[in-house]
Design an enzyme around this catalytic site. Structure first.
Site, PDB file in Angstrom:
ATOM      1  N   SER A  51       0.874  -1.188   0.000  1.00 14.18           N
ATOM      2  CA  SER A  51       0.000   0.000   0.000  1.00 14.18           C
ATOM      3  C   SER A  51       0.899   1.221   0.000  1.00 14.18           C
ATOM      4  CB  SER A  51      -0.908  -0.007   1.236  1.00 14.18           C
ATOM      5  OG  SER A  51      -1.803  -1.087   1.197  1.00 14.18           O
ATOM      6  N   LYS A  81      -7.237   1.622  -2.716  1.00  9.35           N
ATOM      7  CA  LYS A  81      -6.830   1.193  -1.372  1.00  9.35           C
ATOM      8  C   LYS A  81      -6.862   2.364  -0.393  1.00  9.35           C
ATOM      9  CE  LYS A  81      -5.285  -1.155   2.095  1.00  9.35           C
ATOM     10  NZ  LYS A  81      -4.036  -1.908   2.152  1.00  9.35           N
ATOM     11  N   LYS A  88       0.303   5.393   8.352  1.00  7.57           N
ATOM     12  CA  LYS A  88       1.004   5.630   7.092  1.00  7.57           C
ATOM     13  C   LYS A  88       0.028   5.792   5.937  1.00  7.57           C
ATOM     14  CE  LYS A  88       2.081   2.243   4.714  1.00  7.57           C
ATOM     15  NZ  LYS A  88       1.527   1.444   3.587  1.00  7.57           N
TER      16      LYS A  88
END
Length: 292
Positions: free
Chosen positions: A94, A169, A237
């Site tokens: 990701s 995502k 993150k």
């Protein structure tokens, strides 16, 4: 059967690779330290990402963050230096969708295909081969490697061109984070008001507020079981990636920004390695009330 390179055999990557190995594919990896899990007996170790790319026809990366992917792909002895025309690179990490488009362009220039294919479902989904896989890239490359995706996941979708998988995502992570935050607020509110949070959760599961997060993470919050399925620091993150991309695109994400700050509270408390359901601890801290 396919010769597959798989770099990034961590919490998620190891079970994903094990499913491919179980289907009879040959697997090559580069691992800087530590022994491979028993489930990966038969995986062939290589001295560099370059060697992995030389020996495999499809190279999969599953790494923590954008700089990690860039280093594995493009550093000296990286994957790109070992590619030959016709091979396929799949990044299932990701990472930054804008950087992903750049990486795809660089790999395409070598006569190879690049797919960004981040996943959702956590460690549980990786072990059960039930991951949601969101793919960006060409239809032809997607069709060619879809059997590999099917070995690792159940909901596999080609979203669009390069970077579309990573964009999807990020959208997923925004929804998940904000829903975890909403469940956290609701359970802390109910508990502080004197209600049993377990009974409140049970009642809400039968109504319009029901969700997979209320079901799974609500239970985690009540039972205080924060062993990581997906670490808070990784979700932090992902929200950073969302906010960075939104800034570039000129999009307002006010609640995402607030939720990112709550993950910063978790990190400041030393709990960044806990499951992202531990976000409730930030609400509890500010409310001076613990539900469990």
């Amino acid at each position: 059967m396919t010769n597959i390179g798989f770099i990034g055999l961590g919490v998620m990557g190891a079970p994903m690779a094990a499913h491919l190995l179980a289907q009879g594919h040959s697997l090559f990896t580069y691992k800087r330290n530590g022994a491979l899990p028993a489930a990966l007996n038969g995986v062939i170790g290589c001295d560099s990402p370059r060697e992995v790319a030389q020996r495999a026809d499809v190279i999969i990366t599953m790494l923590p963050d954008t700089p990690d992917v860039e280093a594995v792909l493009f550093a000296d002895n990286g994957v790109a230096s070992g590619l030959s025309a016709g091979k396929t690179v799949i990044d299932m990490s990701s990472i930054d969708p804008l950087k992903t488009k750049e990486y795809a362009s660089r790999i395409d220039a070598l006569g190879c295909d690049y797919l960004d294919a981040p996943v959702s479902g956590g460690e549980v989904g990786a072990k059960a081969a039930s991951l949601t896989i969101m793919v960006g890239g060409t239809e032809s490359a997607f069709a060619r490697v879809k059997p590999l995706f099917d070995a690792m996941g159940k909901n596999v979708t080609l979203v669009g061109g390069a970077g579309a998988g990573q964009t999807c995502k990020i959208a997923n992570q925004i929804i998940v984070a904000l829903t975890i935050e909403a469940v956290s607020e609701a359970l802390v509110f109910a508990s502080k008001a004197g209600a049993d949070p377990a009974k409140v959760r049970e009642a809400l599961m039968g109504g319009f507020a029901s969700s997979r997060i209320l079901e799974v993470h609500g239970q985690r919050m009540i039972e205080r079981t924060f062993a990581p399925g997906f670490r808070s620091k990784l979700h932090q993150k992902d929200l950073r990636l969302a906010l960075d991309s939104a800034r570039t695109l000129g999009v307002a994400l006010p609640n995402t920004a607030s939720c990112a700050q709550l993950f910063s509270v978790i990190a400041a408390q030393g709990d960044e390695t806990l499951d992202h359901s531990a976000l409730i601890k930030s609400i509890e801290s500010m409310s001076n009330h613990t539900i469990g």
